[in-house]
Motif scaffolding. Structure first.
Motif, PDB file in Angstrom:
ATOM      1  N   GLY A   1      -1.556  13.165  -6.584  1.00 41.94           N
ATOM      2  CA  GLY A   1      -0.143  12.293  -7.044  1.00 41.94           C
ATOM      3  C   GLY A   1       0.565  13.077  -8.058  1.00 41.94           C
TER       4      GLY A   1
ATOM      5  N   ARG B   1       9.733  19.432  -2.827  1.00 43.08           N
ATOM      6  CA  ARG B   1       8.993  18.365  -3.319  1.00 43.08           C
ATOM      7  C   ARG B   1       9.450  17.023  -2.686  1.00 43.08           C
ATOM      8  NH1 ARG B   1      10.836  14.504  -4.611  1.00 43.08           N
ATOM      9  NH2 ARG B   1      12.798  15.023  -3.731  1.00 43.08           N
TER      10      ARG B   1
ATOM     11  N   LEU C   1      -2.103  -4.717  -1.687  1.00 44.75           N
ATOM     12  CA  LEU C   1      -3.262  -4.416  -2.336  1.00 44.75           C
ATOM     13  C   LEU C   1      -3.239  -5.233  -3.522  1.00 44.75           C
ATOM     14  CD1 LEU C   1      -3.295  -0.690  -1.882  1.00 44.75           C
ATOM     15  CD2 LEU C   1      -4.570  -2.313  -0.457  1.00 44.75           C
TER      16      LEU C   1
ATOM     17  N   GLU D   1      -5.210   9.685  -7.901  1.00 42.95           N
ATOM     18  CA  GLU D   1      -4.979   9.120  -6.738  1.00 42.95           C
ATOM     19  C   GLU D   1      -4.598  10.353  -5.931  1.00 42.95           C
ATOM     20  OE1 GLU D   1      -1.477   7.383  -8.910  1.00 42.95           O
ATOM     21  OE2 GLU D   1      -0.102   8.307  -7.310  1.00 42.95           O
TER      22      GLU D   1
ATOM     23  N   PRO E   1       0.607  -1.307   0.058  1.00 44.72           N
ATOM     24  CA  PRO E   1      -0.212   0.047   0.066  1.00 44.72           C
ATOM     25  C   PRO E   1       0.860   1.302  -0.013  1.00 44.72           C
ATOM     26  CG  PRO E   1      -0.090  -1.033   2.091  1.00 44.72           C
ATOM     27  CD  PRO E   1       0.468  -2.111   1.069  1.00 44.72           C
ATOM     28  N   ALA E   2       2.090   1.372   0.136  1.00 43.06           N
ATOM     29  CA  ALA E   2       3.173   2.319   0.080  1.00 43.06           C
ATOM     30  C   ALA E   2       3.544   2.591  -1.272  1.00 43.06           C
ATOM     31  CB  ALA E   2       4.040   2.438   1.266  1.00 43.06           C
TER      32      ALA E   2
ATOM     33  N   GLY F   1       8.899   7.173   6.350  1.00 38.87           N
ATOM     34  CA  GLY F   1       8.060   6.277   5.592  1.00 38.87           C
ATOM     35  C   GLY F   1       8.666   4.867   4.901  1.00 38.87           C
TER      36      GLY F   1
ATOM     37  N   HIS G   1       9.535  12.874   1.102  1.00 39.43           N
ATOM     38  CA  HIS G   1      10.006  11.854   2.117  1.00 39.43           C
ATOM     39  C   HIS G   1      10.547  12.494   3.516  1.00 39.43           C
ATOM     40  CE1 HIS G   1      14.317  11.659   0.600  1.00 39.43           C
ATOM     41  NE2 HIS G   1      13.921  12.322  -0.002  1.00 39.43           N
TER      42      HIS G   1
ATOM     43  N   PRO H   1       7.892   0.118  -1.926  1.00 38.21           N
ATOM     44  CA  PRO H   1       6.903   0.430  -0.766  1.00 38.21           C
ATOM     45  C   PRO H   1       7.563   1.471   0.160  1.00 38.21           C
ATOM     46  CG  PRO H   1       8.374  -1.669  -0.442  1.00 38.21           C
ATOM     47  CD  PRO H   1       8.865  -0.996  -1.672  1.00 38.21           C
ATOM     48  N   THR H   2       7.768   2.388  -0.386  1.00 42.70           N
ATOM     49  CA  THR H   2       8.490   3.538   0.745  1.00 42.70           C
ATOM     50  C   THR H   2       7.609   4.770   0.172  1.00 42.70           C
ATOM     51  OG1 THR H   2      10.458   4.028  -0.525  1.00 42.70           O
ATOM     52  CG2 THR H   2      10.670   2.521   1.209  1.00 42.70           C
ATOM     53  N   LEU H   3       7.682   5.755   1.339  1.00 44.97           N
ATOM     54  CA  LEU H   3       6.754   6.960   1.046  1.00 44.97           C
ATOM     55  C   LEU H   3       7.723   8.281   0.755  1.00 44.97           C
ATOM     56  CD1 LEU H   3       3.966   7.094   4.010  1.00 44.97           C
ATOM     57  CD2 LEU H   3       3.949   6.232   1.343  1.00 44.97           C
ATOM     58  N   GLY H   4       8.970   8.094   0.527  1.00 44.13           N
ATOM     59  CA  GLY H   4       9.761   9.085  -0.201  1.00 44.13           C
ATOM     60  C   GLY H   4       9.347   9.406  -1.574  1.00 44.13           C
ATOM     61  N   VAL H   5       9.520  10.645  -1.513  1.00 44.73           N
ATOM     62  CA  VAL H   5       9.364  11.275  -3.323  1.00 44.73           C
ATOM     63  C   VAL H   5      10.530  11.299  -3.864  1.00 44.73           C
ATOM     64  CG1 VAL H   5       8.512  12.967  -4.719  1.00 44.73           C
ATOM     65  CG2 VAL H   5       7.419  12.602  -2.628  1.00 44.73           C
TER      66      VAL H   5
ATOM     67  N   ILE I   1      -2.242   4.139   6.032  1.00 43.94           N
ATOM     68  CA  ILE I   1      -1.248   3.142   6.656  1.00 43.94           C
ATOM     69  C   ILE I   1      -0.602   4.260   7.659  1.00 43.94           C
ATOM     70  CG2 ILE I   1      -0.884   1.486   4.842  1.00 43.94           C
ATOM     71  CD1 ILE I   1       0.942   3.411   3.585  1.00 43.94           C
TER      72      ILE I   1
ATOM     73  N   LYS J   1       5.111   3.523  -4.607  1.00 50.94           N
ATOM     74  CA  LYS J   1       5.045   4.785  -5.049  1.00 50.94           C
ATOM     75  C   LYS J   1       4.076   5.200  -6.122  1.00 50.94           C
ATOM     76  CE  LYS J   1      10.103   5.945  -3.968  1.00 50.94           C
ATOM     77  NZ  LYS J   1      10.001   6.048  -2.752  1.00 50.94           N
ATOM     78  N   VAL J   2       3.805   4.104  -6.972  1.00 51.79           N
ATOM     79  CA  VAL J   2       2.823   4.773  -7.948  1.00 51.79           C
ATOM     80  C   VAL J   2       1.440   4.981  -7.162  1.00 51.79           C
ATOM     81  CG1 VAL J   2       1.990   2.010  -8.084  1.00 51.79           C
ATOM     82  CG2 VAL J   2       1.664   3.600 -10.115  1.00 51.79           C
ATOM     83  N   LEU J   3       1.151   4.495  -6.336  1.00 49.10           N
ATOM     84  CA  LEU J   3      -0.198   4.784  -5.513  1.00 49.10           C
ATOM     85  C   LEU J   3      -0.207   6.115  -5.008  1.00 49.10           C
ATOM     86  CD1 LEU J   3      -0.884   1.405  -4.045  1.00 49.10           C
ATOM     87  CD2 LEU J   3      -1.412   2.167  -6.281  1.00 49.10           C
ATOM     88  N   HIS J   4       1.036   6.970  -4.684  1.00 48.89           N
ATOM     89  CA  HIS J   4       1.021   8.333  -3.857  1.00 48.89           C
ATOM     90  C   HIS J   4       1.613   9.242  -4.837  1.00 48.89           C
ATOM     91  CE1 HIS J   4       0.134   6.115   0.053  1.00 48.89           C
ATOM     92  NE2 HIS J   4       0.777   4.994  -0.654  1.00 48.89           N
ATOM     93  N   TYR J   5       2.545   9.051  -5.523  1.00 46.88           N
ATOM     94  CA  TYR J   5       3.183  10.082  -6.241  1.00 46.88           C
ATOM     95  C   TYR J   5       3.133  10.116  -7.717  1.00 46.88           C
ATOM     96  CZ  TYR J   5       4.944  10.384  -1.282  1.00 46.88           C
ATOM     97  OH  TYR J   5       4.915  10.313  -0.129  1.00 46.88           O
ATOM     98  N   ALA J   6       2.168   9.297  -8.141  1.00 47.01           N
ATOM     99  CA  ALA J   6       2.095   9.013  -9.525  1.00 47.01           C
ATOM    100  C   ALA J   6       3.305   8.717 -10.367  1.00 47.01           C
ATOM    101  CB  ALA J   6       1.485  10.499 -10.230  1.00 47.01           C
ATOM    102  N   VAL J   7       4.142   7.656  -9.758  1.00 49.22           N
ATOM    103  CA  VAL J   7       5.343   7.623 -10.441  1.00 49.22           C
ATOM    104  C   VAL J   7       4.705   6.350 -11.509  1.00 49.22           C
ATOM    105  CG1 VAL J   7       7.706   6.290 -10.132  1.00 49.22           C
ATOM    106  CG2 VAL J   7       6.566   7.852  -8.363  1.00 49.22           C
ATOM    107  N   GLU J   8       4.631   6.826 -12.750  1.00 52.42           N
ATOM    108  CA  GLU J   8       3.835   5.729 -13.752  1.00 52.42           C
ATOM    109  C   GLU J   8       3.843   6.614 -14.842  1.00 52.42           C
ATOM    110  OE1 GLU J   8       0.463   6.281 -11.076  1.00 52.42           O
ATOM    111  OE2 GLU J   8      -0.790   6.592 -13.148  1.00 52.42           O
TER     112      GLU J   8
END
Lengths: 436, 436
Positions: free
Chosen positions: B288, B14, B143, B157, A147-148, B113, B17, A235-239, B250, A150-157
């Motif tokens: 995101g 930006r 997930l 997101e 759930p952490a 994170g 983290h 799976p880490t919240l760092g940008v 989380i 990066k794609v789910l939080h910072y749009a790394v996609e």
């Protein structure tokens, strides 16, 4: 003045589900006063260009294929990207007979991106394991991620849109895949994701298409949409750059592009209070982050009965400005370097029937030319729609009616025919790559 | 002129983290020539404000709690959003003893994170099932989603950053949660995602924090970071509103904000060739899509030995401009409406020690004031860093040294103390909500 003009809009349509993007609008303009003179001039020019025009439709013989497949900005990998993957490492795990899905009955009823084929391609990247892992074809299955991620939080996609076409000769072709691979790698760099060898990915993708080849529609009214996707799954919240990533591809049979009225044309909302891209941003990269902010604006267009959004930029409501016959906005960082766009420009320059320019334009100029009756055609282009004529723009609370569908021999039809002839194998051309 | 000045930068850092965002820079400026006069005036004003200042630190008694908890822009749900979820529907599935993770030994070593608690909160939304489903607390787990899920392609997101603090009285508090909920719902609307009742989500979140309460660090040097996240999970490739979504949270124990030099200050890269936000965009929403395009620019800052990016906008390299003592950029759509920012403004206005202004500024003016010795302090704020003093900006190939750390009684320290006193329960305040 016997000016013939064409303009293209500096904009992107955001309705990805039918189109993906709509980066190049082209308006064919002609002075009413000088229409006859212009037509005469055009006939003379056509005469002059006859030899050349004859050659256009046997391009693969007459042209150096190196030239046609020239790929701009080759990828330079970061030194620490680690090992690459190769097509000859591909592992295949086929779906069991019970897992196979029924194919759609009628290609015409297909809704964009709702139905998928039986298999997918997956390639993981883990910096800690040395780089890219072995590519793998598996049954279409859910992705599992932290759930952490990066794609789910910072749009790394980021993604690409491509198509496989079943030709009149029964062969399956994809169109200028190197261009998609280059663009994808540029977006990867901009997103802190690992780059890869495009030609190796195309080898894997060709195998996937070949395995699911029965999903490529047997009609020229439909094709198999290809969605290569690259996501950061750390799976880490760092940008920050993602040390783990997943490059994958899914396939979806699709019908003709997006909803249009009975004439085949679409209408647009041009509202200067919304901006899609700006200098110093990433409007020229096919990154997920360019799309989410457009969803609410599309809703507003829908509510007005308009089909797409025409994105404007800056105080002058810029599109592009030039005194030439076919014009499209320049690659100034605001728009995606479209592959259909590039192909149309290359063909038009070969044809030599009209001047082709990449330049700036703005909405007040569109209004002025419309009032003078000098604006003939406006159309958008993209992999999903190919060429999409536009007949109405809603701008500053006014409906501007564009006579795109009222021309006798519209340029957008000529272009559409030339491109589909290549894509469906009616003419041999180095842009169309046959899947073995 | 006895002008006292302060400026704030129109920018967002930006590096999530360590910081998440850094939307409000404030520079305390003072005319050197008139420093004494200014100090005298300040003393007089302090005297005048004494009664009021005394009241500041017993705010919960002296102030109407309605006022302090005023929440701007209440959410209006779309009529077709369907049923809401409620805190009293919460289902709990606890981790088994074998699933429990060891807690970190030393809070000081925590990396932002990277480590997560034992449980998470999940609430699914399915339009086809009538709307929001029952909220659920489960063990932290992966997930599972379709490879066509909208979040993976179009950045559908958004998230929030909050913290739980263990107070000096042993109680656990969160800070102004209504503000986060309002902002999250505004972002949901902008992204085509379903809105929800913030207070019901806070009930569920409070239960989650209570279950994992032993993860809230027992020190004022650390806290428990809370990451509410909302993603669109429709398995279709259309760029459109998502008819299925997942709202989850989380928790991650975190140490002190981000890397700084030995003085506790950070240095910034201010490069006008990159833009983070622009009018008509979504810079003021915690989506995101605002983050992915910044990753590569942060890499460039890292390469120059700078810790953060100061984002500039427009031809004038705007920050903000005013002749007041404490100034921060206005909420003009380019910056996030920060909750720490809002809290500092409210406190400073209560204190009345200096004029507080939300206004515009630009980098050339920063250089000018620095040269005149009239710029005293510059700092950024945010949930993750709270208050972060800045001592250097790299701009136009020049290093600008800011004397933030050289002031005798720096404003940023006063602000930090006031906020942490509230967050860690040293003073009672309606902003700090105790988790039962």
């Amino acid at each position: 003045m016997t000016t013939k003009m064409a303009i293209g809009a500096k904009d992107i349509f955001r309705n990805q589900h039918r189109l993906i993007r709509f980066i190049e609008q082209s308006i064919r303009l002609c002075s009413n006063q000088s229409l006859k003179a212009a037509q005469q001039q055009q006939q003379q020019q056509q005469q002059l260009n006859k030899t050349q025009l004859d050659a256009d439709f046997s391009i693969s013989k007459s042209l150096n294929s190196e030239h046609w497949n020239a790929v701009p900005e080759p990828v330079e990998h970061d030194p620490d990207v680690g090992q690459q993957f190769y097509g000859n490492q591909l592992m295949v795990r086929l779906a069991s007979p019970q897992q196979l899905q029924p194919k759609p009955d009628r290609d015409e009823d297909l809704i964009f991106g709702k139905q998928f084929t039986d298999h997918m391609l997956k390639i993981y990247y883990h910096k800690s394991l040395g780089g890219w892992q072995r590519p793998e074809i598996t049954p279409l299955e859910n992705l599992v991620m932290h759930p952490a991620a990066k794609v789910l939080h910072y749009a790394v996609e980021l993604f690409e849109g491509m198509k496989a076409y079943r030709g009149v000769d029964g062969k399956i072709r994809i169109f200028r895949p190197n261009m998609n691979m280059n663009r994808m790698n540029l977006a990867a760099k901009r997103s802190g994701l690992p780059t890869f060898e495009g030609k190796e990915f195309i080898k894997c993708l060709s195998r996937l298409i070949s395995i699911d080849s029965e999903w490529v529609p047997h009609t020229q009214a439909a094709s198999l949409y290809i969605r290569p996707t690259l996501i950061g799954i750390d799976p880490t919240l760092g940008v920050a750059s993602s040390d783990s990533a997943l490059l994958y591809a899914i396939l979806s049979p699709v019908g003709s592009y997006f909803k249009s009225d009975s004439t085949g044309a679409v209408s647009l909302l041009a509202d200067p209070s919304y901006t899609r891209a700006w200098p110093g941003g990433v409007g020229n990269r096919k990154m997920g982050s360019n799309y989410a902010p457009t969803i609410n604006v599309q809703k507003k267009a829908d509510a007005k009965g308009l089909q797409q959004v025409l994105w404007l930029y800056g105080e002058n409501h810029d599109l592009t400005e030039v005194e030439k016959e076919l014009i499209t906005p320049p690659l100034n960082g605001l728009i995606l370097p479209g592959i259909t766009r590039d192909s149309i420009l290359a063909l038009a320059r070969q044809w030599g029937q009209f001047k082709v320019t990449e330049g700036t334009f703005n909405m007040p100029r569109v209004c002025e030319l419309l009032n003078q009756g000098r604006l003939l055609e406006l159309f958008g282009t993209g992999t999903a729609c190919l060429v999409s004529p536009i007949n109405r723009i809603h701008y500053m609370n006014q409906d501007l009616y564009i006579p795109t569908m009222e021309q006798e021999k519209p340029v957008h039809e000529t272009i559409r025919t030339a491109l589909t002839d290549i894509q469906y194998g009616k003419v041999a051309h180095p842009w169309a790559v046959v899947i073995e």
